[in-house]
Design an enzyme around this catalytic site. Structure first.
Site, PDB file in Angstrom:
ATOM      1  N   GLN A 128       0.825  -1.209   0.000  1.00 49.03           N
ATOM      2  CA  GLN A 128       0.000   0.000   0.000  1.00 49.03           C
ATOM      3  C   GLN A 128       0.863   1.265   0.000  1.00 49.03           C
ATOM      4  O   GLN A 128       1.589   1.520   0.958  1.00 49.03           O
ATOM      5  CB  GLN A 128      -0.906   0.006   1.230  1.00 49.03           C
ATOM      6  CG  GLN A 128      -1.904   1.146   1.234  1.00 49.03           C
ATOM      7  CD  GLN A 128      -2.774   1.097   2.467  1.00 49.03           C
ATOM      8  OE1 GLN A 128      -2.308   1.336   3.566  1.00 49.03           O
ATOM      9  NE2 GLN A 128      -4.038   0.790   2.288  1.00 49.03           N
ATOM     10  N   GLY A 129       0.789   2.038  -1.063  1.00 48.90           N
ATOM     11  CA  GLY A 129       1.572   3.278  -1.179  1.00 48.90           C
ATOM     12  C   GLY A 129       0.710   4.499  -0.932  1.00 48.90           C
ATOM     13  O   GLY A 129       0.404   5.266  -1.848  1.00 48.90           O
ATOM     14  N   SER A 131       0.852   6.451   2.592  1.00 50.28           N
ATOM     15  CA  SER A 131       1.529   7.413   3.470  1.00 50.28           C
ATOM     16  C   SER A 131       2.824   7.939   2.857  1.00 50.28           C
ATOM     17  O   SER A 131       3.520   7.231   2.133  1.00 50.28           O
ATOM     18  CB  SER A 131       1.862   6.750   4.803  1.00 50.28           C
ATOM     19  OG  SER A 131       0.694   6.428   5.490  1.00 50.28           O
ATOM     20  N   SER A 163       4.135  -1.470   4.252  1.00 55.39           N
ATOM     21  CA  SER A 163       4.294  -2.866   4.694  1.00 55.39           C
ATOM     22  C   SER A 163       4.411  -3.783   3.483  1.00 55.39           C
ATOM     23  O   SER A 163       3.737  -3.572   2.479  1.00 55.39           O
ATOM     24  CB  SER A 163       3.097  -3.309   5.533  1.00 55.39           C
ATOM     25  OG  SER A 163       3.019  -2.508   6.682  1.00 55.39           O
ATOM     26  N   GLU A 249     -14.143  -2.830   5.013  1.00 51.84           N
ATOM     27  CA  GLU A 249     -13.712  -3.627   6.162  1.00 51.84           C
ATOM     28  C   GLU A 249     -14.885  -4.076   7.028  1.00 51.84           C
ATOM     29  O   GLU A 249     -14.792  -5.071   7.717  1.00 51.84           O
ATOM     30  CB  GLU A 249     -12.653  -2.863   6.965  1.00 51.84           C
ATOM     31  CG  GLU A 249     -11.372  -2.767   6.155  1.00 51.84           C
ATOM     32  CD  GLU A 249     -10.196  -2.294   6.947  1.00 51.84           C
ATOM     33  OE1 GLU A 249     -10.422  -1.765   8.049  1.00 51.84           O
ATOM     34  OE2 GLU A 249      -9.075  -2.420   6.467  1.00 51.84           O
TER      35      GLU A 249
END
Lengths: 387, 351
Positions: A128-129, A131, A163, A249
């Protein structure tokens, strides 16, 4: 209010339990946390087993290759896999919980066909890019730029806290495609791209966490060329696309961890009985109080899942309330653990010490507790916009 | 699994709220609190009968016995509203007494008990004609509330349950200057229920009534905790300082957000306990609801600033009542011990 499960739901639980009992003994040993290729192989292998048994993308819609399960079935799946000690989603996290559902909801037929099956089979890993060094909680302030050049975007900038970047094939990347000015609020000029991690100009540098492990990384992007066909949603519409993702989610994001909290607590009670700390009424009562907190988190999860099932996934009050309470309880749990274990709390060789250290991230990751309180105050309680 | 209120349950809760807004508006609460010391201590019998007529004490009584025939979840929703409105009176004990004869029939007679005598004293509790307060002979010995206004006392021994004429208890009781102006309290002398055997039991009528009392008390705490969130948020929106509503300041916002987290966390476990009737769930419900009511009232007071420290603001009434309820039935220490014991029991729990 009905907490009993239907016959279908019980049947699902029963089949899943039987399958887990069959397959879990066949799994290889877990790799060392620092062994990234090993972790990838292990997590993807587990995903492949889920896929072949018909459990991949359980809560994804069927037309996206998923099983179209209800939120309650998903809850049962997460509860049973955690109880059985099955592997966690691990390297598949971003693909299965974030990028995949986004592509399923917003992607073109070609994009869905290209990216969804490999996620479900465990063939491709996503990171996931979102932040950036200057845009974490204030995500809309991101500055990584994408400039259109014919049928490609030229991307430059950097991402952080990414991550699984070390082992990812793809990155769900948020970039700025329109400058911020008086006419364009900062969240309006953002676009969602699928970035191939092996593209020229992509550099990954591991970051070492306070636990001493490499859990996340910095990603540097130097004039990386991304085809326009890798854009999901319209140009400058990436903020909305991202918000769609976040609504997927449905209150189930932390089910495994809640079950794990109860297990840790029971293990602590056993340890305290064995080492005599159980006779300390203050400590014993503290563990009793944590049991109440765990019960509340579990009931809140059931409440949120039932609400999602009734409303079709529209998030209610529960999500932020849960996140705030859960992240705090998890930290309190490991503080109590340190009291139970005494001098062992200082032995970094103990497995639970790593969990104690990682619990420190829970009030920061996925929206800090401070940001969550702002959300609760302004969006749920309707207090005026603050500073 | 569908852990959401049914339409009927929503309607019941809305109906109860509307009833209390009509029959027990804030002016009536303030009349109780601001009246002279003598009158303030008296329970409003007319209101009690209205509550009875509306079915508050009959919700769990079977239809065959003239009740509504609903369950613990419905009683919990009604008691949540009572807590929200700060309705005074021994509501829990009267509700339990109203269901006592049915319960007696269900679990069978206790050897040597005079069921007729019991039923006689509790008669009228269903309709709100009789006021019943409670005395838990076990444990922390909470003071008895509204003893002077009551007709009977529901006395819970370690095992036995007994109804005693209130006058009989009152002659051996000492009035306190109650911290809660709407809840008169008495200290009682040593009272032993007549038929008591030894040892605390987890099964049997006394244990069951204790659990139900703890849960219905928790429901009232939940109502109060939710109400103080509303009071704090309303005040934070209206009150202006430094040229803006104080609710725009993050320090105040975060206080209010934490209040909501406390209220909603306890709501989930109070409702679940009403469905499962599991002793562990009930202990968790009482513990978290007590904490939510007390801490939310304190934070609400803080948001109100100097105003919160005055007699006129209702905040102190929520706090004082929350203190009274926290000391009734399963107090924090007992709940925590019960939950701790559950951690080492070999019984597989639902989690």
């Amino acid at each position: 209010m009905d907490l009993a499960f239907t016959e279908d739901e019980e049947g699902f639980r029963h089949r899943l339990r039987a399958w887990l009992a069959d397959v879990l003994p066949t799994l290889p040993d877990r790799p060392h946390p620092a062994d990234w290729p090993g972790r990838r192989a292990y997590d993807c292998g587990w995903q492949r087993m889920l896929h072949d048994a018909g459990y991949a993308g359980l809560h994804w819609p069927e037309d996206a290759g998923g099983q179209g399960a209800t939120p309650t079935q998903h809850l049962i799946f997460l509860e049973e896999t955690e109880r059985a000690g099955a592997p966690y989603v691990g390297a598949g996290f971003v693909g299965l919980l974030h990028a995949g559902p986004t592509i399923a909801a917003e992607g073109t037929p070609e994009q869905r066909a290209r990216w969804l099956p490999p996620i479900l089979r465990g063939d491709e890993v996503w990171c996931q890019g979102f932040s950036e060094p200057d845009a974490g909680s204030d995500l809309a302030s991101l500055r990584t730029r994408a400039v259109r050049d014919g049928d490609t975007y030229v991307v430059s900038g950097s991402k952080i806290w990414t991550s699984h970047a070390e082992i990812a094939d793809w990155c769900e990347l948020l970039v700025r495609t329109a400058p911020v000015n008086a006419d364009t609020p900062k969240h309006r000029g953002i676009t969602w791209l699928a970035l191939p991690m092996d593209a020229p100009g992509v550099t990954v540098r591991s970051l070492r966490t306070l636990a001493g492990t490499a859990e996340f990384a910095e990603v540097f992007l130097d004039e990386v060329r991304v085809p326009v066909g890798h854009r999901v949603g319209e140009e400058n519409d990436g903020w909305r696309v991202t918000m769609v993702t976040l609504s997927f989610e449905r209150g189930t994001a932390f089910v495994g961890e809640v079950v794990a909290c109860r297990r840790v607590l029971e293990a602590l009670a056993r340890t305290a009985k064995a080492n005599g700390r159980w006779d300390d009424a203050v400590l014993r009562r503290r563990l009793g109080r944590l049991a109440a907190e765990c019960a509340a988190l579990w009931r809140l999860t059931q409440w949120n899942v039932s609400e999602a099932q009734r409303t079709g996934g529209v998030p209610g009050v529960g999500g932020s309330v849960f996140k705030l309470r859960f992240s705090q309880v998890r930290q309190e749990l490991y503080e109590a653990a340190a009291e139970v274990l005494g001098p062992d709390a200082l032995d970094a060789g103990q497995e639970w010490v790593a969990d104690r250290l990682s619990s420190l991230s829970y009030t920061i990751a996925a929206g800090t507790s401070q940001i969550q309180r702002n959300i609760v105050a302004e969006r749920i309680l309707g207090l005026p916009k603050g500073r | 699994m569908d852990f959401q209120l049914t339409d009927d349950q929503r309607a019941l809760r809305a109906g109860m709220r509307e009833l209390l807004e009509r029959r027990f508006p804030r002016t009536r609460l303030r009349a109780v609190v601001d009246g002279d010391a003598e009158r303030g201590a008296e329970l409003d019998r007319a209101l009690w009968r209205e509550l009875g007529a509306a079915g508050l004490f009959a919700l769990r009584v079977p239809e065959s016995a003239g009740g509504v025939g609903l369950g613990l979840p419905e009683a919990v929703l009604a008691f949540e509203e009572a807590g929200r409105a700060l309705l005074p009176g021994p509501l829990v004990a009267t509700e339990l007494a109203a269901g006592l004869s049915g319960l007696w029939a269900a679990v069978g007679a206790v050897p040597g008990s005079s069921q007729a005598g019991l039923s006689g004293l509790a008669a009228g509790a269903v309709q709100g004609e009789t006021v019943v307060t409670a005395l838990d002979v076990e444990g922390a010995r909470a003071p008895v509330e509204h003893l002077v206004s009551a007709d009977a006392v529901l006395a819970l021994g370690p095992v036995a349950v007994e109804l005693i004429p209130a006058a009989e208890v009152a002659c051996a009781a000492e009035p306190m200057r109650s911290v809660d102006p709407a809840t008169p309290l008495h200290r009682t002398g040593p009272i032993r229920t007549r038929r008591d055997q030894a040892g605390p039991g987890r099964s049997g009528i006394a244990a069951r009534l204790r659990r139900e009392a703890a849960l219905l008390t928790a429901a009232q705490q939940l109502g109060s905790a939710s109400r103080t969130v509303e009071l704090a948020v309303d005040h934070a929106k209206r009150r202006t300082q430094f040229g803006r509503p104080i609710g725009a300041f993050q320090a105040v916002q975060h206080l209010c957000a934490q209040m909501l987290v406390r209220a909603e966390s306890s709501r989930s476990v109070v409702y679940a306990a009403a469905v499962t009737e599991d002793p562990g769930d009930i202990a968790a419900a009482k513990l978290l609801a007590d904490e939510a009511a007390v801490h939310n009232a304190r934070d609400c007071l803080q948001v109100h600033g100097g105003m919160g420290f005055t007699w006129e603001a209702d905040v102190h009434l929520h706090l004082k009542r929350a203190w009274v309820r926290a000391g009734q039935w399963q107090c924090a220490a007992a709940a925590e011990e019960e939950l701790a014991a559950g951690l080492v029991s070999t019984v597989e729990r639902c989690l």
